[in-house]
Design a protein around this motif. Structure first.
Motif, short mmCIF file in Angstrom:
data_model
loop_
_atom_site.label_atom_id
_atom_site.label_comp_id
_atom_site.label_asym_id
_atom_site.label_seq_id
_atom_site.Cartn_x
_atom_site.Cartn_y
_atom_site.Cartn_z
N GLN A 310 29.88 -12.14 22.05
CA GLN A 310 28.54 -11.97 22.63
C GLN A 310 28.67 -11.03 23.83
O GLN A 310 29.55 -11.21 24.66
CB GLN A 310 27.99 -13.30 23.13
CG GLN A 310 27.92 -14.40 22.09
CD GLN A 310 26.67 -14.35 21.27
OE1 GLN A 310 25.87 -13.42 21.41
NE2 GLN A 310 26.48 -15.35 20.42
N MET A 311 27.76 -10.03 23.87
CA MET A 311 27.83 -9.05 24.97
C MET A 311 26.44 -8.83 25.55
O MET A 311 25.43 -9.20 24.94
CB MET A 311 28.35 -7.71 24.45
CG MET A 311 29.78 -7.74 23.97
SD MET A 311 30.08 -6.41 22.80
CE MET A 311 29.14 -6.93 21.41
N GLN A 312 26.45 -8.21 26.71
CA GLN A 312 25.19 -7.80 27.31
C GLN A 312 25.27 -6.30 27.57
O GLN A 312 26.22 -5.82 28.21
CB GLN A 312 24.94 -8.55 28.61
CG GLN A 312 23.53 -8.40 29.10
CD GLN A 312 23.27 -9.28 30.31
OE1 GLN A 312 24.20 -9.75 30.96
NE2 GLN A 312 22.02 -9.48 30.63
N GLU A 313 24.28 -5.56 27.04
CA GLU A 313 24.30 -4.11 27.22
C GLU A 313 24.04 -3.80 28.69
O GLU A 313 23.14 -4.37 29.32
CB GLU A 313 23.24 -3.47 26.33
CG GLU A 313 23.54 -2.01 26.05
CD GLU A 313 22.33 -1.27 25.50
OE1 GLU A 313 21.46 -1.91 24.88
OE2 GLU A 313 22.25 -0.05 25.73
N ASP A 314 24.84 -2.89 29.25
CA ASP A 314 24.72 -2.62 30.68
C ASP A 314 23.40 -1.94 31.04
O ASP A 314 22.75 -2.28 32.02
CB ASP A 314 25.89 -1.73 31.14
CG ASP A 314 27.20 -2.49 31.06
OD1 ASP A 314 27.14 -3.74 30.95
OD2 ASP A 314 28.27 -1.85 31.07
N ALA A 315 22.98 -0.97 30.21
CA ALA A 315 21.80 -0.18 30.55
C ALA A 315 20.51 -0.99 30.48
O ALA A 315 19.66 -0.89 31.36
CB ALA A 315 21.73 1.04 29.63
N THR A 316 20.34 -1.80 29.43
CA THR A 316 19.06 -2.48 29.21
C THR A 316 19.13 -3.98 29.44
O THR A 316 18.09 -4.64 29.54
CB THR A 316 18.60 -2.27 27.75
OG1 THR A 316 19.60 -2.84 26.90
CG2 THR A 316 18.43 -0.79 27.43
N GLY A 317 20.33 -4.53 29.51
CA GLY A 317 20.45 -5.98 29.67
C GLY A 317 20.25 -6.74 28.36
O GLY A 317 20.21 -7.97 28.36
N ALA A 318 20.10 -6.02 27.24
CA ALA A 318 19.86 -6.66 25.96
C ALA A 318 21.13 -7.35 25.45
O ALA A 318 22.23 -6.88 25.72
CB ALA A 318 19.38 -5.64 24.94
N ALA A 319 20.93 -8.45 24.72
CA ALA A 319 22.08 -9.17 24.17
C ALA A 319 22.57 -8.45 22.92
O ALA A 319 21.77 -8.00 22.11
CB ALA A 319 21.69 -10.60 23.83
N LEU A 320 23.88 -8.34 22.76
CA LEU A 320 24.48 -7.76 21.57
C LEU A 320 25.47 -8.77 21.00
O LEU A 320 26.08 -9.53 21.75
CB LEU A 320 25.22 -6.46 21.90
CG LEU A 320 24.40 -5.23 22.30
CD1 LEU A 320 25.33 -4.08 22.64
CD2 LEU A 320 23.46 -4.83 21.17
N GLU A 321 25.62 -8.73 19.70
CA GLU A 321 26.57 -9.64 19.07
C GLU A 321 27.40 -8.87 18.06
O GLU A 321 26.86 -8.10 17.27
CB GLU A 321 25.80 -10.76 18.37
CG GLU A 321 26.67 -11.88 17.89
CD GLU A 321 25.84 -12.94 17.19
OE1 GLU A 321 24.90 -13.46 17.81
OE2 GLU A 321 26.15 -13.23 16.04
#
Lengths: 356, 293
Positions: A310-321
């Protein structure tokens, strides 16, 4: 026998179950009707069986209009979600039912009926169960009795409503592989309803994805999974990361990444949504391989053979998996709080009008 | 599959055991409740029943049997049995049709039909009897026209049958409607897709499914039809040997101070009630076990 459904609509009171659905099924095919509850898939199956009458449209069997025909004249076998076994009758009598209600001149002799029932019980691997009552059987066994009962009348079309819905996961997997083999042996046209995408993708020749009384896409399991026609199909067929961006004249841009979107050549700087499956997200410690989304690792969770990151995109704060193999994870040496670069291998881009 | 079945069955077994140990240690409160229930039952059910039989046999078995063998009593018994033989099949037919319609179909006015079926329960039987007198009596709406055809309804056998049928009207339907609603339609749909006709579906699938409920309804209906007093009393006219049913005959004998006769006939009625009770508990014990296991 081939089945053709032409512009079928059906309402229940104010609720619109089917809205102009058309569908062609080849003889000998195994087709899955896949959709969430309320998508109209069971209504469509019941209309094909003749248990429901459409408000508009028609159903053709091998080119012959069967819309007004009673279920008993259609030559269909129907397997109900909760089996609908005759609770007062033994397994033997359940399977024999279709033969016993034949018109006298078509009815086989008692000896022939017994022979046929035992054949069918052995086909569904229930030899020796003939004398049992339905209540004495497990769910999987009941399902197979229901199947044997439907096959007794030698239907040209087999219709199954959520055939594995009421079974637990393990029985379910075994039974659906068995059903696939049975279908191949019998060469009967089969249609089954399911809300489980894994089941549809594993068993069917073709998958019909339905939503809100309409067909979203018809295709082979690979087609619907790899080239979903609508955003709904992407979301329904499994997990996907959602990225928001813009599409302009066939080129879509999501943060640092630009991808070709040839299906949106006409779009002029329109909002777009990009879908990336977790296993299509490639992780790296640097962005040497090309433009990627910079993200921070939030959680690393091993799930059997794969690891979910699980990650968080730095630019938008959106969750990535992302889903990576254990091997990849060890090579990367990922830990929580680390910086990673996520690069999508495959995209599905939908411009706003397609987006719900 | 097999091992899961076993664990499930295992879990079911432990539960009742626990309940049994709880039940094996009755508290004083439990004793008190049992005592209250038992004395109530004794006072209001057992004692009257014993009294009926005791009175009937007060002068020995001979006079009691003689009272039953009396011509007028025998004619009352015949009339009662005939009424039952007509009213019960009528109400079975009606009950099946009504519960089939109500349980299997959606139509407007359904809840109205359901409350209409209950009407005979909510109306006093005497009022029901009066309705038939108003309809079919000498000055009633339909009476004169029928009398012209030589058909007397009120103060004759047809009136008794009509009144009894009306009063016992809901018993079969009431028994079947919730049963059929709970059982749903799937088995019938399965039968239809397997090629069964409407009649075959009814006879081979629906009827076996509801047989215990139906039998229960028939027994209740028969018991009630035999014992009906109020409505029948209004329409019968009490013509001895002709329009007297058993309950009416008991009243006439009692009013005539023939206590042995009255209680002898009454004990016949009580015996049919006991037989009903026995049949009912037999069905209750047997029915569910057959349909579940």
């Amino acid at each position: 026998m081939s089945i053709e459904v032409r512009a079928v609509s059906k309402r229940f009171g104010r609720y619109r179950a089917l809205d102009g659905v058309s569908l062609g099924i080849e003889g000998g095919e195994l087709v899955a009707l896949l959709g969430p509850s309320g998508s109209g898939k069971t209504s469509l199956l019941r209309i094909i069986a003749g248990l429901e009458v459409p408000d508009a449209g028609s159903v053709l069997f091998s080119g012959r209009d069967a819309t007004g025909e009673a279920p008993r004249d259609r030559g269909v076998g129907f397997v109900f979600q909760h089996y609908a076994l005759f609770r007062h009758a033994t397994v033997f009598e359940n399977v024999a039912f279709g033969l016993r209600v034949l018109r006298r001149r078509d009815r086989p002799t008692e000896a022939r009926i017994a022979e046929r029932v035992h054949e069918l019980l052995s086909l569904v691997q229930l030899d020796g169960m003939a004398g049992r009552a339905p209540a004495e059987l497990s769910g999987g066994q009941r399902q197979r009795v229901a199947l044997a009962r439907a096959l007794a009348v030698e239907p040209r079309v087999l219709l199954l409503d959520e055939p594995f819905g009421a079974l637990d996961a393990k029985v379910r997997k075994g039974l659906r592989r068995w059903l696939r083999r049975l279908h191949d042996d019998l060469a009967v046209t089969s249609v089954f309803v399911t809300h489980d995408q894994e089941e549809a993708l594993e068993v069917a020749d073709r998958v019909v994805v339905m939503n809100e009384g309409r067909i979203e896409q018809i295709g082979t399991p690979d087609e619907v999974y790899r080239s979903p026609a609508t955003a709904f199909v992407v979301e329904f067929l499994g997990q996907a990361n959602v990225l928001h961006g813009r599409v302009d004249r066939g080129r879509a841009r999501f943060g640092a990444i630009a991808v070709d979107a040839p299906e949106h050549l006409g779009a002029l700087d329109a909002p777009a949504i990009g879908y990336v499956r977790p296993h299509d997200l490639e992780l790296a410690r640097d962005c040497a391989a090309g433009p990627a989304l910079a993200a921070t690792v939030r959680e690393v969770r091993p799930l059997g053979p794969i690891v979910r990151v699980q990650m968080q995109e730095d630019a938008t704060g959106a969750a990535l998996e992302a889903e990576v193999s254990r091997h990849e994870l060890e090579a990367l040496g990922l830990a929580e709080g680390q910086r990673v670069f996520a690069r999508p291998r495959r995209w599905q881009v939908f411009a706003r009008p397609d987006v719900r | 599959m097999g091992s899961q079945g076993r664990t499930r069955r295992g879990a079911v077994v432990t539960d009742p055991e626990r309940r049994e140990t709880l039940a094996r240690t009755p508290s004083p409160v439990a004793w008190l409740l049992v005592a209250i229930a038992a004395s109530f039952l004794g006072l209001f059910l057992v004692l009257p029943l014993v009294a009926v039989f005791a009175q009937a046999l007060a002068k020995g078995l001979g006079p009691a049997l003689a009272a039953i063998a009396d011509d007028e009593t025998l004619s009352a018994i015949r009339l009662t049995l005939m009424t039952v033989a007509i009213a019960v099949p009528l109400n079975v037919g009606f009950g099946l049709a009504a519960s089939w319609a109500i349980a299997k179909f959606e139509f407007c006015g359904k809840s109205f039909l359901v409350s209409l079926i209950d009407l005979p329960f909510s109306v006093s039987p005497v009022v029901a009897g009066l309705v038939f007198v108003l309809l079919f009596g000498a000055r009633g709406l339909l009476g004169p026209a029928l009398a012209d055809q030589g058909l007397q309804v009120v103060f004759a056998v047809p009136g008794i049958v009509l009144a009894t049928t009306f009063v016992t009207f809901p018993l079969v339907a009431r028994e079947l409607i919730p049963l059929m609603q709970a059982q749903g339609n799937e088995e019938e749909e399965a039968a239809i897709t397997l090629g069964a006709s409407g009649w075959q579906t009814f006879r081979r699938v629906t009827l076996p499914k509801i047989r215990w409920g139906l039998l229960y309804g028939v027994i209740l209906c028969a018991a009630r039809a035999m014992g009906e007093f109020g409505a029948v009393s209004v329409v019968s006219g009490h013509v001895r040997g002709e329009t007297n049913t058993m309950p009416l005959h008991v009243e006439i004998l009692y009013d005539g101070y023939d206590f042995v006769g009255a209680f002898a006939v009454a004990s016949l009625l009580a015996l049919t009630a006991l037989a009903t009770l026995g049949a009912k508990s037999w069905i209750e014990a047997r029915g569910p076990r057959r349909s579940v296991a």
